[in-house]
Design a protein around this motif. Structure first.
Motif, PDB file in Angstrom:
ATOM      1  N   HIS A  32       0.858  -1.188   0.000  1.00  0.00           N
ATOM      2  CA  HIS A  32       0.000   0.000   0.000  1.00  0.00           C
ATOM      3  C   HIS A  32       0.893   1.236   0.000  1.00  0.00           C
ATOM      4  O   HIS A  32       1.551   1.531   0.997  1.00  0.00           O
ATOM      5  CB  HIS A  32      -0.908   0.008   1.236  1.00  0.00           C
ATOM      6  N   LEU A  33       0.905   1.923  -1.141  1.00  0.00           N
ATOM      7  CA  LEU A  33       1.711   3.134  -1.290  1.00  0.00           C
ATOM      8  C   LEU A  33       0.835   4.348  -1.587  1.00  0.00           C
ATOM      9  O   LEU A  33       1.304   5.339  -2.140  1.00  0.00           O
ATOM     10  CB  LEU A  33       2.741   2.935  -2.413  1.00  0.00           C
ATOM     11  N   GLU A  34      -0.437   4.279  -1.193  1.00  0.00           N
ATOM     12  CA  GLU A  34      -1.334   5.386  -1.423  1.00  0.00           C
ATOM     13  C   GLU A  34      -0.793   6.641  -0.748  1.00  0.00           C
ATOM     14  O   GLU A  34      -0.374   6.609   0.399  1.00  0.00           O
ATOM     15  CB  GLU A  34      -2.738   5.100  -0.870  1.00  0.00           C
ATOM     16  N   ASN A  35      -0.804   7.746  -1.488  1.00  0.00           N
ATOM     17  CA  ASN A  35      -0.354   9.053  -0.997  1.00  0.00           C
ATOM     18  C   ASN A  35       1.110   9.073  -0.543  1.00  0.00           C
ATOM     19  O   ASN A  35       1.519   9.973   0.190  1.00  0.00           O
ATOM     20  CB  ASN A  35      -1.250   9.544   0.153  1.00  0.00           C
ATOM     21  N   ALA A  36       1.894   8.092  -0.930  1.00  0.00           N
ATOM     22  CA  ALA A  36       3.316   8.069  -0.561  1.00  0.00           C
ATOM     23  C   ALA A  36       4.100   9.050  -1.429  1.00  0.00           C
ATOM     24  O   ALA A  36       3.766   9.278  -2.588  1.00  0.00           O
ATOM     25  CB  ALA A  36       3.887   6.662  -0.728  1.00  0.00           C
ATOM     26  N   TRP A  37       5.145   9.616  -0.849  1.00  0.00           N
ATOM     27  CA  TRP A  37       6.046  10.516  -1.562  1.00  0.00           C
ATOM     28  C   TRP A  37       7.212   9.689  -2.074  1.00  0.00           C
ATOM     29  O   TRP A  37       8.051   9.250  -1.289  1.00  0.00           O
ATOM     30  CB  TRP A  37       6.573  11.599  -0.627  1.00  0.00           C
ATOM     31  N   LEU A  38       7.227   9.462  -3.402  1.00  0.00           N
ATOM     32  CA  LEU A  38       8.298   8.688  -4.031  1.00  0.00           C
ATOM     33  C   LEU A  38       9.100   9.551  -5.003  1.00  0.00           C
ATOM     34  O   LEU A  38       9.742   9.045  -5.906  1.00  0.00           O
ATOM     35  CB  LEU A  38       7.696   7.481  -4.755  1.00  0.00           C
ATOM     36  N   GLU A  39       9.058  10.848  -4.778  1.00  0.00           N
ATOM     37  CA  GLU A  39       9.772  11.774  -5.654  1.00  0.00           C
ATOM     38  C   GLU A  39      11.263  11.460  -5.642  1.00  0.00           C
ATOM     39  O   GLU A  39      11.873  11.271  -4.585  1.00  0.00           O
ATOM     40  CB  GLU A  39       9.541  13.209  -5.181  1.00  0.00           C
ATOM     41  N   ARG A  40      11.847  11.332  -6.822  1.00  0.00           N
ATOM     42  CA  ARG A  40      13.264  11.035  -7.045  1.00  0.00           C
ATOM     43  C   ARG A  40      13.694   9.678  -6.488  1.00  0.00           C
ATOM     44  O   ARG A  40      14.887   9.389  -6.366  1.00  0.00           O
ATOM     45  CB  ARG A  40      14.169  12.137  -6.484  1.00  0.00           C
ATOM     46  N   ALA A  41      12.742   8.824  -6.134  1.00  0.00           N
ATOM     47  CA  ALA A  41      13.083   7.484  -5.641  1.00  0.00           C
ATOM     48  C   ALA A  41      13.630   6.645  -6.787  1.00  0.00           C
ATOM     49  O   ALA A  41      13.201   6.761  -7.935  1.00  0.00           O
ATOM     50  CB  ALA A  41      11.859   6.808  -5.039  1.00  0.00           C
ATOM     51  N   ALA A  51       0.740  -3.430  -6.425  1.00  0.00           N
ATOM     52  CA  ALA A  51       0.948  -2.343  -5.465  1.00  0.00           C
ATOM     53  C   ALA A  51      -0.089  -1.257  -5.732  1.00  0.00           C
ATOM     54  O   ALA A  51      -0.458  -0.997  -6.880  1.00  0.00           O
ATOM     55  CB  ALA A  51       2.352  -1.765  -5.610  1.00  0.00           C
ATOM     56  N   ASN A  52      -0.574  -0.630  -4.681  1.00  0.00           N
ATOM     57  CA  ASN A  52      -1.537   0.454  -4.821  1.00  0.00           C
ATOM     58  C   ASN A  52      -0.778   1.774  -4.768  1.00  0.00           C
ATOM     59  O   ASN A  52      -0.273   2.157  -3.711  1.00  0.00           O
ATOM     60  CB  ASN A  52      -2.593   0.384  -3.718  1.00  0.00           C
ATOM     61  N   LEU A  53      -0.703   2.442  -5.916  1.00  0.00           N
ATOM     62  CA  LEU A  53       0.026   3.702  -6.040  1.00  0.00           C
ATOM     63  C   LEU A  53      -0.921   4.889  -6.190  1.00  0.00           C
ATOM     64  O   LEU A  53      -0.519   5.949  -6.665  1.00  0.00           O
ATOM     65  CB  LEU A  53       0.970   3.636  -7.242  1.00  0.00           C
ATOM     66  N   GLU A  54      -2.157   4.725  -5.739  1.00  0.00           N
ATOM     67  CA  GLU A  54      -3.153   5.784  -5.873  1.00  0.00           C
ATOM     68  C   GLU A  54      -2.659   7.059  -5.180  1.00  0.00           C
ATOM     69  O   GLU A  54      -2.277   7.042  -4.002  1.00  0.00           O
ATOM     70  CB  GLU A  54      -4.477   5.343  -5.259  1.00  0.00           C
ATOM     71  N   ASN A  55      -2.651   8.143  -5.920  1.00  0.00           N
ATOM     72  CA  ASN A  55      -2.211   9.461  -5.448  1.00  0.00           C
ATOM     73  C   ASN A  55      -0.759   9.511  -4.980  1.00  0.00           C
ATOM     74  O   ASN A  55      -0.364  10.462  -4.305  1.00  0.00           O
ATOM     75  CB  ASN A  55      -3.128   9.986  -4.337  1.00  0.00           C
TER      76      ASN A  55
END
Length: 68
Positions: A32-41, A51-55
Motif C-alpha cells: 500500500h503506497l497510497e499518498n506516498a512521496w516517491l519523488e526522485r526514488a 501495489a496500490n500507487l493511488e495518489n
C-alpha cells in the motif's frame, strides 16, 4: 534511505516519505503506497505488481525495468 532489495511485500506504507530512497530491486508486491512521496526514488527493477500507487507522487522517480 537505502532499501535496495528490501522485502516489503504487502507492507502498509500509505503516506510514507520515501523521497530520494534507493528501492532498486525491492519487493513491493501488493504494498500500500497510497499518498506516498516517491519523488526522485530509485525504483529500478523493483517489483510493484498489485501495489496500490493511488495518489502517490512519482515525480522524477526512476522506474526503469520496474515490474508494474
Amino acid at each position: 534511505a537505502d532499501l535496495r532489495q528490501a522485502l516489503l511485500r504487502s507492507a502498509d506504507l500509505r503516506g510514507a516519505d520515501l523521497r530520494d530512497t534507493d528501492l532498486r530491486g525491492a519487493d513491493l508486491r501488493a504494498t500500500h503506497l497510497e499518498n506516498a512521496w516517491l519523488e526522485r526514488a530509485n525504483l529500478q527493477t523493483a517489483l510493484l505488481i498489485d501495489a496500490n500507487l493511488e495518489n502517490a507522487i512519482l515525480r522524477r522517480a526512476d522506474l526503469r525495468g520496474a515490474n508494474l
